[in-house]
Design a protein around this motif. Sequence first.
Motif, PDB file in Angstrom:
ATOM      1  N   THR A 378     -21.396  -6.006 -35.632  1.00 26.14           N
ATOM      2  CA  THR A 378     -21.905  -5.010 -34.694  1.00 26.14           C
ATOM      3  C   THR A 378     -20.709  -4.339 -34.025  1.00 26.14           C
ATOM      4  O   THR A 378     -19.580  -4.838 -34.103  1.00 26.14           O
ATOM      5  N   ALA A 379     -20.946  -3.225 -33.380  1.00 23.47           N
ATOM      6  CA  ALA A 379     -19.865  -2.546 -32.660  1.00 23.47           C
ATOM      7  C   ALA A 379     -19.191  -3.532 -31.714  1.00 23.47           C
ATOM      8  O   ALA A 379     -19.861  -4.317 -31.037  1.00 23.47           O
ATOM      9  N   GLU A 380     -17.869  -3.505 -31.680  1.00 22.07           N
ATOM     10  CA  GLU A 380     -17.116  -4.458 -30.873  1.00 22.07           C
ATOM     11  C   GLU A 380     -16.790  -3.850 -29.510  1.00 22.07           C
ATOM     12  O   GLU A 380     -16.633  -2.638 -29.369  1.00 22.07           O
ATOM     13  N   ILE A 381     -16.717  -4.730 -28.513  1.00 25.48           N
ATOM     14  CA  ILE A 381     -16.382  -4.308 -27.148  1.00 25.48           C
ATOM     15  C   ILE A 381     -14.870  -4.315 -26.955  1.00 25.48           C
ATOM     16  O   ILE A 381     -14.292  -3.401 -26.366  1.00 25.48           O
ATOM     17  N   VAL A 382     -14.212  -5.388 -27.420  1.00 24.87           N
ATOM     18  CA  VAL A 382     -12.762  -5.520 -27.295  1.00 24.87           C
ATOM     19  C   VAL A 382     -12.183  -5.739 -28.687  1.00 24.87           C
ATOM     20  O   VAL A 382     -12.340  -6.821 -29.251  1.00 24.87           O
ATOM     21  N   PRO A 383     -11.568  -4.694 -29.297  1.00 24.48           N
ATOM     22  CA  PRO A 383     -11.467  -3.324 -28.798  1.00 24.48           C
ATOM     23  C   PRO A 383     -12.787  -2.581 -29.005  1.00 24.48           C
ATOM     24  O   PRO A 383     -13.644  -3.053 -29.754  1.00 24.48           O
ATOM     25  N   ARG A 384     -12.923  -1.416 -28.357  1.00 24.48           N
ATOM     26  CA  ARG A 384     -14.143  -0.614 -28.538  1.00 24.48           C
ATOM     27  C   ARG A 384     -14.087   0.007 -29.935  1.00 24.48           C
ATOM     28  O   ARG A 384     -13.415   1.018 -30.160  1.00 24.48           O
ATOM     29  N   ALA A 385     -14.766  -0.644 -30.875  1.00 20.17           N
ATOM     30  CA  ALA A 385     -14.640  -0.241 -32.272  1.00 20.17           C
ATOM     31  C   ALA A 385     -15.990  -0.297 -32.970  1.00 20.17           C
ATOM     32  O   ALA A 385     -16.879  -1.062 -32.589  1.00 20.17           O
ATOM     33  N   ALA A 386     -16.107   0.531 -34.004  1.00 25.03           N
ATOM     34  CA  ALA A 386     -17.336   0.577 -34.790  1.00 25.03           C
ATOM     35  C   ALA A 386     -17.446  -0.656 -35.684  1.00 25.03           C
ATOM     36  O   ALA A 386     -16.465  -1.347 -35.956  1.00 25.03           O
ATOM     37  N   ALA A 387     -18.665  -0.924 -36.140  1.00 28.61           N
ATOM     38  CA  ALA A 387     -18.879  -2.038 -37.049  1.00 28.61           C
ATOM     39  C   ALA A 387     -18.119  -1.803 -38.356  1.00 28.61           C
ATOM     40  O   ALA A 387     -17.918  -0.662 -38.785  1.00 28.61           O
ATOM     41  N   GLY A 388     -17.702  -2.893 -38.973  1.00 28.05           N
ATOM     42  CA  GLY A 388     -16.993  -2.780 -40.242  1.00 28.05           C
ATOM     43  C   GLY A 388     -16.299  -4.086 -40.582  1.00 28.05           C
ATOM     44  O   GLY A 388     -16.351  -5.065 -39.828  1.00 28.05           O
ATOM     45  N   ARG A 389     -15.639  -4.096 -41.760  1.00 28.05           N
ATOM     46  CA  ARG A 389     -14.924  -5.282 -42.208  1.00 28.05           C
ATOM     47  C   ARG A 389     -13.591  -4.837 -42.801  1.00 28.05           C
ATOM     48  O   ARG A 389     -13.556  -3.911 -43.619  1.00 28.05           O
ATOM     49  N   TRP A 390     -12.501  -5.481 -42.376  1.00 28.96           N
ATOM     50  CA  TRP A 390     -11.170  -5.108 -42.842  1.00 28.96           C
ATOM     51  C   TRP A 390     -10.447  -6.371 -43.298  1.00 28.96           C
ATOM     52  O   TRP A 390     -10.280  -7.321 -42.518  1.00 28.96           O
ATOM     53  N   LEU A 391     -10.016  -6.398 -44.558  1.00 33.47           N
ATOM     54  CA  LEU A 391      -9.341  -7.552 -45.139  1.00 33.47           C
ATOM     55  C   LEU A 391      -7.946  -7.143 -45.604  1.00 33.47           C
ATOM     56  O   LEU A 391      -7.744  -6.019 -46.082  1.00 33.47           O
ATOM     57  N   GLN A 392      -6.996  -8.066 -45.479  1.00 31.80           N
ATOM     58  CA  GLN A 392      -5.628  -7.832 -45.956  1.00 31.80           C
ATOM     59  C   GLN A 392      -5.123  -9.043 -46.718  1.00 31.80           C
ATOM     60  O   GLN A 392      -5.478 -10.185 -46.402  1.00 31.80           O
ATOM     61  N   ASP A 393      -4.233  -8.761 -47.702  1.00 31.97           N
ATOM     62  CA  ASP A 393      -3.564  -9.869 -48.369  1.00 31.97           C
ATOM     63  C   ASP A 393      -2.267 -10.198 -47.642  1.00 31.97           C
ATOM     64  O   ASP A 393      -1.946  -9.603 -46.600  1.00 31.97           O
ATOM     65  N   ALA A 394      -1.493 -11.119 -48.190  1.00 31.88           N
ATOM     66  CA  ALA A 394      -0.291 -11.586 -47.506  1.00 31.88           C
ATOM     67  C   ALA A 394       0.746 -10.492 -47.328  1.00 31.88           C
ATOM     68  O   ALA A 394       1.570 -10.545 -46.409  1.00 31.88           O
TER      69      ALA A 394
END
Length: 529
Positions: A378-394
């Motif tokens: 869901t939309a995040e409060i801290v930080p104020r950000a839209a819903a989503g998913r972000w993945l990174q490799d090493a």
Amino acid sequence: MIEETRKKTFLGFDFSTQRLKAVVIDEDYAVQQEADVEFDVDLPEFRTAGGVVRGEGRGEVTAPTLLWVKALDMVMDRLVVAGVDFSTIEALSGAAQQHGSVWWLKGSEAKLASLSGDQFLHTQLATCFAADSPVWMDSSTTADCKALEEAVGGPEELARVTGSRAYERFTGSQIRKMFRTRPRVYQNTERISLVSSFACSLFVGKIAPIDLSDGSGMNLLDIHTKKWHEQALQACGDETLASKLGDPVPTATVVSAICPYYVQRYGFRSDCKVVAFTGDNCSALAALRLRSGWVGLSLGTSDTLLLGLHSAAAPPAGHILVGPTSAPYMALLCFSNGSLTRQNHRDRLVGPSWEAFNDLLQATVRGNMGYMGIYYDTAEIVPRAAAGRWLQDAGGRPADKLAPQFEARALLEGQAVARRAHAEDMGFVLDPSSRVVATGGASVNTALLQIFADVFNTPVYVQDQHANAALLGAAIRAAEVWSSETGTKLTGSEPTMSPVASPYPDAERIYKPMLDRYRKIIENIPRLG
């Protein structure tokens, strides 16, 4: 019975959104009796759903103020049935949902001063309220928030002075909306209370002052001078607003002795002290009895961090309030993606079993081979950000998907890293005496707590007491202020906590670089306004 051996107890209340709760503790801070009233179930005549009424206007959410008064009548009777001996209560205090406002009609204070012990409170105060109470769930004041920020020099300046940017639920913008759209209500109002100071008023027979800790959740209080901020007042009302609010007082203030109504009706001692009521988050921090360098971590549907701070920096996110205890300030950070998000991804990865999910964690190493993830269902409060998913490799490159075991650890480590990064951004500093004190439903998950211990590089403890920290905090504050005022040492004043997780020796080496990576990731996440 000689004075030194007379039984001493302390009473706390929590006027929360959906119910009113009361607890009696003894000198050891052990719970003796409890009672509660659920608004929707026990008071159906007020037609609330979840303790509130949703208005016809977009985002309007209020509660009938008289509902809370009648609930107090009922909970007092239930305490009688529970066997409470009110003559042993030395002091009482309370907590309440934050940001809500109560609008007392002119002449209300005179009615409070002349309460008859022969009648219920709600029958005597039925005509005291100029309007229903806007509560923290109300989101109808966006235009008022923008106007307030502009009036004081922008959102950053408002945050610097009042501890928060303008939020729709905060009381200042709610007052501005009432002043703007219902001027007759505003003009006919004798005093404006927060829900906490309103509740305190019911015990002292006069309109009680707003305490500094809850008062700093209004966007109206200068948290540095501890006085109302003149520009903010002018932006939200007229020249009478300061007098309608009254002068704020420290949270540890004894407002007065209990009013005669309770002596006559319930047998309280006439010298029973009433300590200023405060907001529920402020009261929870008091219950955890956080010392400098400690972190309160509530792991619920959303996650909340409570921190004691020595100084108040302008918060880039979250809120800084005047401290309710010995720390001069407290920080409040609320992360909307907490246990519900953890549960959603557990179900997706392994089904409805935390044991199976923890097996995935055991198949990976601390630091997760460099894989990181940010999960906002869901939309995040801290930080104020839209819903989503972000993945990174090493290597810091975006990743479309990870193996289940790496996803499980990325989810939990990402959440813990976010909690520490934003705490540090608020001015929090870890030291050798630091500890994390965990509460809430997910605090039983030792695998999760181990990750927090490693990321924060500090031991994690759980409290051995009551699950409702705000309610227990109200009774504890009553006890501790009474103890300080009378010079009487209480046996329960040392918190009882159990260590449940300790960091591995290499934890800081593994996780400190991840804090910098996290900060870079969120720079590129779509923000909400």
